[in-house]
Design a protein around this motif. Sequence first.
Motif, mmCIF file in Angstrom:
data_model
loop_
_atom_site.group_PDB
_atom_site.id
_atom_site.type_symbol
_atom_site.label_atom_id
_atom_site.label_comp_id
_atom_site.label_asym_id
_atom_site.label_seq_id
_atom_site.Cartn_x
_atom_site.Cartn_y
_atom_site.Cartn_z
ATOM 1 N N GLY A 4 -39.064 19.656 5.830
ATOM 2 C CA GLY A 4 -38.336 19.953 7.054
ATOM 3 C C GLY A 4 -38.936 21.118 7.806
ATOM 4 O O GLY A 4 -39.623 21.963 7.241
ATOM 5 N N LEU A 5 -38.673 21.126 9.085
ATOM 6 C CA LEU A 5 -39.116 22.197 9.961
ATOM 7 C C LEU A 5 -37.862 22.759 10.621
ATOM 8 O O LEU A 5 -37.087 22.014 11.221
ATOM 9 N N SER A 37 -24.134 26.900 11.909
ATOM 10 C CA SER A 37 -25.209 27.888 12.022
ATOM 11 C C SER A 37 -25.948 27.675 13.335
ATOM 12 O O SER A 37 -25.761 26.674 14.003
ATOM 13 N N ASP A 38 -26.805 28.622 13.634
ATOM 14 C CA ASP A 38 -27.577 28.525 14.875
ATOM 15 C C ASP A 38 -28.943 27.899 14.648
ATOM 16 O O ASP A 38 -29.845 28.064 15.446
ATOM 17 N N SER A 39 -29.092 27.159 13.544
ATOM 18 C CA SER A 39 -30.387 26.551 13.264
ATOM 19 C C SER A 39 -30.266 25.035 13.107
ATOM 20 O O SER A 39 -29.210 24.502 12.787
ATOM 21 N N VAL A 40 -31.382 24.375 13.367
ATOM 22 C CA VAL A 40 -31.507 22.925 13.229
ATOM 23 C C VAL A 40 -32.754 22.662 12.407
ATOM 24 O O VAL A 40 -33.782 23.311 12.600
ATOM 25 N N THR A 41 -32.655 21.711 11.488
ATOM 26 C CA THR A 41 -33.802 21.327 10.672
ATOM 27 C C THR A 41 -34.213 19.907 11.031
ATOM 28 O O THR A 41 -33.363 19.012 11.076
ATOM 29 N N GLY A 66 -34.584 26.751 23.901
ATOM 30 C CA GLY A 66 -35.067 28.033 23.421
ATOM 31 C C GLY A 66 -35.202 28.136 21.914
ATOM 32 O O GLY A 66 -35.086 29.216 21.352
ATOM 33 N N GLY A 67 -35.473 27.028 21.251
ATOM 34 C CA GLY A 67 -35.615 27.039 19.793
ATOM 35 C C GLY A 67 -36.880 27.734 19.348
ATOM 36 O O GLY A 67 -37.925 27.617 19.981
ATOM 37 N N GLU A 68 -36.751 28.497 18.263
ATOM 38 C CA GLU A 68 -37.905 29.187 17.682
ATOM 39 C C GLU A 68 -38.070 28.713 16.253
ATOM 40 O O GLU A 68 -37.117 28.687 15.486
ATOM 41 N N SER A 69 -39.287 28.365 15.895
ATOM 42 C CA SER A 69 -39.583 27.934 14.532
ATOM 43 C C SER A 69 -39.465 29.126 13.593
ATOM 44 O O SER A 69 -39.846 30.231 13.911
ATOM 45 N N TRP A 70 -38.915 28.878 12.398
ATOM 46 C CA TRP A 70 -38.821 29.933 11.398
ATOM 47 C C TRP A 70 -38.840 29.382 10.008
ATOM 48 O O TRP A 70 -38.641 28.259 9.745
#
Length: 70
Positions: A4-5, A37-41, A66-70
Amino acid sequence: MSDGLRFRFKNLDTAWNAREEINKIISGLPASGGYVSDSVTLDLNEMSKNSSETTRKVQTIIDRYGGESW
């Protein structure tokens, strides 16, 4: 999900909207998260089943929200 990313967004609503848009254009529901959460995989195995044009559309959605990879 094995491969996943992850992308982080500015808030829960933004993450939810990005996930919903991504899952509308791709079969197999490759995007998860955005509920509490504020993230999407993104599931890379599901993404690999799609065309490069679809992948570009996903990147456009991520950029727009405005998604940032982490």
